[in-house]
Each structure stands twice: as C-alpha cells, then as structure tokens.
Design an enzyme around this catalytic site. Structure first.
Site, PDB file in Angstrom:
ATOM      1  N   GLU A 200     -28.212  74.938  -6.602  1.00 26.99           N
ATOM      2  CA  GLU A 200     -27.157  74.048  -7.095  1.00 26.99           C
ATOM      3  C   GLU A 200     -27.410  73.670  -8.551  1.00 26.99           C
ATOM      4  OE1 GLU A 200     -28.807  73.756  -4.283  1.00 26.99           O
ATOM      5  OE2 GLU A 200     -27.620  72.853  -2.674  1.00 26.99           O
ATOM      6  N   GLU A 338     -35.663  62.580   4.908  1.00 31.05           N
ATOM      7  CA  GLU A 338     -36.362  63.812   4.519  1.00 31.05           C
ATOM      8  C   GLU A 338     -37.871  63.625   4.728  1.00 31.05           C
ATOM      9  OE1 GLU A 338     -36.450  65.626   0.362  1.00 31.05           O
ATOM     10  OE2 GLU A 338     -34.983  66.955   1.269  1.00 31.05           O
ATOM     11  N   HIS A 369     -15.369  44.956   6.434  1.00 28.28           N
ATOM     12  CA  HIS A 369     -13.965  45.266   6.722  1.00 28.28           C
ATOM     13  C   HIS A 369     -13.806  46.701   7.185  1.00 28.28           C
ATOM     14  CE1 HIS A 369     -12.666  41.391   5.147  1.00 28.28           C
ATOM     15  NE2 HIS A 369     -13.721  41.529   4.370  1.00 28.28           N
TER      16      HIS A 369
END
Ligand code: F6P
Length: 533
Positions: A200, A338, A369
């Site tokens: 990535e 992890e 909420h």
C-alpha cells in the site's frame, strides 16, 4: 490460577457492583499516576478478586518480563528482536544496551536530526520548488500511520506547522483526494514504512512521486523517508540526509515516538513533541517502579483480563469524551488486537483462555446517539473505558465542556445502576398506562445495570498527557500479553492475506485465469470483471 479466578467469578456473578460500594471503595479502587486518575471502582472486582489477579501477574513473571523488556532482552522471540520503544522516550534515562551496545546515543542523535529537519521545514529554511512548505503528506499504513494520524488530531491546539495529511489506503480515493488539495511545489512527502516494502505504502509513494514529477524538477528533493532500510530508501531515490532510521527493536505499532512521528513533530514543533515523549517516559518510570496495587498499567491490564478472559466479555469499548481523541479507538485496535490477537502461546501450544478482546469505540457524546443502546440494554455485557479531561481548549465554551463531563459521568453511573422494573413501572404509570400494557411498556424501559466500566480522567489533553495515555495502553497490552503467555510483538496473522492478495492481483487484472481458485472467489472475480467498464 485461571481456575481460581473462574471459581471467584462464579461466586460473585450474582452480586452487583453497587453492592460493593462502601464509603472507601472509590478511593481504594482508583489509582493516580503522573497526571492521571484511573477509577475502576465501577467493576465487579473486590479485594479477594484483586489479590487473585495480582497473583496472576506474579505467577506469570510479569516483573521479570518487564525488566527484560526495558533491559533490551530479545523478548520478541519469534522474530528474534528486542522490544525497546521505551528507549525512544528515554530522554534522560541511562544507557540501554542491546547485544552489549548502548542504543541511546543513536536514538538521541536521530531525535536531534528530526528536530533540526522539522525546524527547517517549519521555518522555511527547507523549502519546496515553489517556496515554504505548506503541506506535509505522510504516506504509511498501520503503525506507520495510525500513531501520528491519531496524535496529530489529538494535538490540534498545538498545530502551528504546515497542514498535515495522512494517506494509508491502497484505494486510490485516499491519495487522490489528498493530492487534489495540495500544491506539489510546496508539499513535502514523507514515506513512512519500517520495512519499505509494504504494498500500500510503496504504491502510494510511487503515485505521489509521479504527481510531483509533473510540477517539480527534482521530485526526490521534496521527499523524506522513515524506515529501518537504508538500502530500499536509497533505491527509491531519497538521499540519506532525509532518511530517518530506526532499529528493528521498534515495533510498527509502537513507533510513533521516533522517526515515524516526524509528521507530528513538523505539525506541533519540537518542544511539544518532546513534551509528549516526557509524558510517556513518566508512565514508563511509574510502570517500572510502582507496586501492582498502585501500578496504573498493571491495574488496567488486570481489569481487562478479568472482563475478557475470566468473565468472558468478548469486546471492550473505548469511549473518549474528548473529541480530539477520535482516532484513539482505531489506534488501540492495532495496538491491542495486532499485539494480543494470538491463538498460541510462546511455546506454540494453543491458549486455553480467549486471546485479547475486540476493541472498538467512538467519541462520546456521539456514540450515545448510536450504539449505546446496545451497551445499556443489549444482551451482551460490554465493558467500557471512558476518557475525560477536566478542561478543554475552548475556555469560552466551558459550559459545553461541563455538559461533556456530565455526560461521561452519567454514562458510567447509568451502566452501573441501571433501572429496575419497579422504577420503570413508576414511569409508565405516570403516562396513564395500566395492566398488561403497563407491564409490557415498563419492560422496555428496564436497564439491567451492573455493567462495568473504568474511567481515565486527566487535567487536559496536553502533549504530556497524550504521551501518558498512549504509554499506559502500551504497558497494559504488554502485561496482558505476558499473562496470556503470548508474543505481543509479532504479527504473523496479517501475512496470509498479503500473500493471497499478491497471488490474486494478476487474476483480478485478467492476465491469469481464476482456475484453481475456490468457487466463491472465482465467481466474485467474474462479477467484478463483468462490471468493470
Ligand atoms: O501488516 C502489518 C504491518 O506489518 C504492521 O505491523 C505495520 O505497522 C504495518 O504493516 C506497516 O508496516 P511498514 O511500516 O513496514 O510499512
């Protein structure tokens, strides 16, 4: 020991937390360290249970393991590494040796290099082709993203450097939006990757380099790297004077204290960054020296063990009543899950108790909420961890901070006390209901209560306090891992998916067939191909 604790749990399971409240309880079941107070009185832990839990720490050899970790021993023994993130904040401690060599001169020299570079970026002495740096993009993922990203939001009142952006996802949407908001001629790109191999990060780094090449003559001149690999950063074209290295004894998810924190340091400046390190160091000193009874990380750990491994509560909600800690739950997900999401002990045998809990959460009051319904009235018990500051950074909005604190305290009170059927009946009676309808409506308004929580309170979310909070959680994870007998510092569980993604890439691209894949995967690939324009 586990059997003793389980027997204890069976014995006290019918008792309510409220029953435990003698006048001294709030003082006896709270601990203060550095600037913080941890209140665990709203749990079903009593003196005998606490003694058993501390015995668990003794039996597991936590004190020896703690000395081994701080002393630089190879406690990450599936990767053959020491675990020394504490060295990164050992600003005025003594030498720390790994394999007979003191690591502190190098740690402090790197910190000074970071300070010099951060200062130069902030002052404009280091500039882009178009002038003073206006934007910093940190490209990294996991531990090379979550720490600085979480802390940069947390430290926003101190943010007086360039704008800071974090790109982590391989999804092009992430980097595209950030690049669209930046001017390449005044942007510094920091490639943060311990290994400098993570797909990535390296994919995003190449995309950023191409973007910068279109506008800047020498794009590498506006790149810096944070990595343990000098060779790979050089291959990427980043000169050594802009590479900030660290050793393999800094785990990814424990790395925000050193070079991985560079983007944060550029945002908030050297003084604030070092104040954060000092806060963490004060928690280290406390953790090393305090008796279990006074030891905040150890107590947070035994509360977690009691709830997860003994009572069987599978998840843990982290609920900061401090909006700037919005990314703390995500940060803790990596830190805790992890580290302690392991199914075998050090010796390779399967654990006979559950591994670490599922950690999740959102800032209060927003969560109230949304999912608090389930926390209060769902069938599962979810231990909650509240965090709250005495003071915010908006003195003119003190009345809002008062509301925030009141909401935080109200939640832990409501979880503990609940509302009985009689109280619910009284409410529905007032609405003029009677008979079966009154009973039915009242049942919906009952809160079982007796739901445990801890509250971590602190004066204000300063850099020093942030350092304390994160170090507190790091040591809690350490203690829990030692008790489970696992290695909290490897992460083999992330590897299989990475390997399969690499193998699937040509199949998804369409250059290899899906033959040999399982039916589900092949059918999904076919669907994605069909709908790709
Ligand atoms: O895939 C897991 C992991 O290795 C994490 O432990 C780490 O924080 C992250 O990837 C990023 O790794 P790197 O800093 O080497 O790019």
């Amino acid at each position: 020991m586990w059997n003793d604790l389980k027997a204890r749990h069976a014995l006290v399971a019918d008792r309510t937390i409220l029953d435990l409240f003698e006048p001294e309880r709030a003082g006896d079941y709270a601990v203060e360290a550095s600037d913080m107070r941890l209140d665990y009185s709203k749990t079903n832990i009593d003196a005998e249970t606490r003694d058993l839990l501390f015995k668990l720490l003794e039996d597991a050899g936590v004190a020896d393991k703690r000395a081994a970790m701080f002393g630089g021993a190879t406690i990450n023994d599936t990767e053959g590494r020491a675990v020394l993130h504490t060295a990164l904040r050992n600003l005025d401690g003594g030498p720390i040796e790994v394999d007979g060599a003191d690591v502190m001169p190098e740690v402090l020299a790197t910190l000074d290099r970071m300070s010099a570079f951060a200062g130069a970026v902030r002052s404009g002495e280091f500039a882009g082709q178009g002038g003073k740096i206006t934007d910093v993009i940190n490209i990294g993922i996991g531990g090379s993203d979550l720490g600085p990203a979480m802390a940069t939001i947390a430290m926003s009142p101190y943010h007086d450097g360039p704008r800071t952006h974090f790109v982590s996802n391989v999804d092009g949407a992430d980097i595209a939006e950030v690049l669209a908001a930046c001017d390449p001629t005044t942007t510094l790109v920091i490639v943060a990757s311990k290994t400098f191999t993570t797909t990535e990060t390296m994919t995003n780094a190449r995309t950023a380099k191409a973007w910068m090449s279109d506008a800047v003559d020498n794009p590498a001149s506006q790149f810096a790297a944070l990595s343990t690999s000098e060779e790979k950063t050089a291959d990427f074209g980043i000169p050594a004077d802009r590479v900030f290295g660290f050793e393999d004894w800094v785990g990814g998810r424990y790395s925000m204290w050193g070079p991985i924190g560079l983007s944060l340091m550029i945002a908030i400046g050297d003084d604030a960054f070092r104040a954060m390190l000092r806060g963490a160091q004060s928690m280290d000193v406390h953790f090393l020296n305090a008796e279990w009874r006074e030891n905040m990380p150890a107590i947070l750990a035994v509360v977690g063990i009691w709830h997860n491994q003994v009572c069987g509560y599978a998840t843990r909600a982290v609920l900061p009543y401090d909006n700037r800690l919005a990314r703390l739950p995500a940060y803790l997900q990596q830190l805790e899950m992890e580290s302690n999401g392991k199914r075998v002990a050090m010796d390779g045998t399967e654990l006979d108790v559950p591994s670490g809990p599922v950690v999740w959460g959102e800032p209060g009051t927003n969560g109230q909420h949304a999912f608090y319904q389930l926390i209060h009235q769902g069938t599962r018990v979810i231990p909650c961890e509240f965090l709250v500051a005495a003071e915010g950074f908006e003195p003119e909005l003190r009345h809002q901070h008062v509301l925030l604190m009141a909401n935080c305290l109200a939640q832990s009170e409501a979880l503990m006390k609940g509302r009985s059927m009689d109280e619910a009946r009284a409410i529905t009676e007032k609405k003029g209901l009677e008979g079966k309808e009154l009973e039915r409506q009242a049942a919906h308004r009952v809160f079982p209560g007796n739901r445990p929580s801890v509250t971590i309170a602190y004066p204000k979310l300063t850099p020093c306090v942030l350092g304390q909070i994160i170090a507190l959680y790091e040591h809690r994870v350490f203690v829990e891992g030692v008790v489970l007998g696992i290695n909290s510092y490897d992460q083999w569980g992330v590897e299989l998916g990475k390997e399969l993604a690499t193998a699937l890439q040509p199949v998804v691209e369409g250059t290899e067939s899906a033959d040999g894949k399982d039916g589900s995967t092949a059918a999904l690939v076919a669907f994605l191909h069909k709908h790709h324009s």
